[in-house]
Design a protein around this motif. Sequence first.
Motif, short mmCIF file in Angstrom:
data_model
loop_
_atom_site.label_atom_id
_atom_site.label_comp_id
_atom_site.label_asym_id
_atom_site.label_seq_id
_atom_site.Cartn_x
_atom_site.Cartn_y
_atom_site.Cartn_z
N HIS A 86 2.10 -2.69 -5.34
CA HIS A 86 2.61 -3.79 -4.68
C HIS A 86 2.23 -5.22 -5.26
O HIS A 86 1.29 -5.17 -6.14
CB HIS A 86 2.28 -3.96 -3.07
N PHE B 228 -4.36 -9.61 7.59
CA PHE B 228 -3.68 -8.45 7.63
C PHE B 228 -3.63 -7.63 8.91
O PHE B 228 -4.51 -6.83 9.24
CB PHE B 228 -4.11 -7.57 6.57
N ASP C 271 -8.16 3.28 4.06
CA ASP C 271 -7.40 3.85 3.00
C ASP C 271 -7.44 5.45 2.76
O ASP C 271 -8.01 5.77 1.66
CB ASP C 271 -7.75 3.06 1.85
N ASP D 180 0.80 -1.18 -0.01
CA ASP D 180 -0.03 -0.06 0.10
C ASP D 180 0.83 1.31 -0.07
O ASP D 180 0.41 2.17 0.70
CB ASP D 180 -0.93 0.02 1.39
N THR E 159 -4.70 -8.69 -3.13
CA THR E 159 -4.82 -6.95 -3.15
C THR E 159 -3.74 -6.20 -4.15
O THR E 159 -2.84 -6.73 -4.59
CB THR E 159 -4.54 -6.57 -1.90
N MET F 146 -1.64 -5.79 10.87
CA MET F 146 -0.15 -5.26 11.04
C MET F 146 -0.30 -4.36 12.38
O MET F 146 -1.12 -3.88 12.78
CB MET F 146 -0.08 -4.14 9.82
N ARG G 264 3.15 -8.73 1.37
CA ARG G 264 3.51 -8.06 0.23
C ARG G 264 4.92 -7.28 0.02
O ARG G 264 5.41 -7.03 1.26
CB ARG G 264 2.35 -7.27 -0.18
#
Length: 352
Positions: A321, A76, A165, A45, A304, A78, A332
């Motif tokens: 990515h 995901f 996002d 991203d 993605t 993170m 990624r």
Amino acid sequence: MLTFKTTLTSLALITGALSAGFCQNAAQPGAAQPKPLISSIYTADPSAHVFNGKIYIYPSHDIEANVAQDDEGSHFAMQDYHILSMDRIGGKVTDHGVALSLKDIPWAGRQLWAPDAAFKNGTYYLYFPVKDKQDIFRIGVATSQSPTGPFKAQPNPIPNSFSIDPAVFTDTDGTSYMYFGGIWGGQLQRWHTGKYEANGSKTDLKKDNEPALSAKVVRMSRDMLTFDEPVRDAVIVDKDGKPLLGGDHDRRFFEGGWMHKYNGKYYFSYSTGDTHYLAYAVGNSPYGPFTYQGILMKPVTGWTTHHSIVEFQGKWYIFYHDVELSGKTHLRNIKVRELTRRPDGSLETITP
Ligand code: FUB
């Protein structure tokens, strides 16, 4: 954002093996596949910006959290952000270490997803989506005097923010706007009535013949810490001016919006999610409507696809990515390549 019932992983491994022989840290138009910009950590991203003549990249930092994969993207998971920089395309990429951690965001629960950054008033702003303690995605902001952080998070999410996002664009008149939103795991569909529906759909609204859910756009306050107006729809229309429909999976907005301006026109680009395209649409105002133009990038390896577009030293680049390094959809690696713009301003489709 969703799950991955595809065979893309094996495709990724084959592609990774094929491309392993070509690797420069460079955008190489017309040449071999670009290589991952960094391989010491997994990154995704990438939101790229030029600050003080240098390129700074604000990516997600993917990790193996051993969380089971589901349609909401729980894998995901993170936990922090690292900021990267490079003096030139093809130059050395520096990892500036941890710039913000989940544990230092007082209101956060889990999943630090795709961030963006902005500079104004002598301050750098890092915008980030993360689930709050009720498991609802909100957008937060953190500040620093340096583009590489460390960033200090505000004590609460941006009021009236939701979904994922964030991408912050500053227009030529100095006004800044945030574009945001993502369906499926990004929860945008759960806000279609204006209030969060905890038991709402986990994916699309399943209203194929109705206008698709739109990305959101909102003007930022002068201090860049709040929204300055109610959130609006960034509507994407077809060449006849009709809004794209929910069933138009090849063209409708899914997640990962980005804005850039070229020759006075506003280029809104985004991921179509379950059809894995990056697409773009052009408008005459930062609020839209944006008329669909075509595919910017065909599917990458991995589920993605997420990008940013930036001008640097007179050329335009796309940061994106794929999963070349790991073959795993949640681990990624970011890349960059030059964009080709035709004389009429349209963008050539990239086949990664
Ligand atoms: O990195 C987590 C999510 O995956 C992002 O927020 C989406 O855009 C997709 O790339």
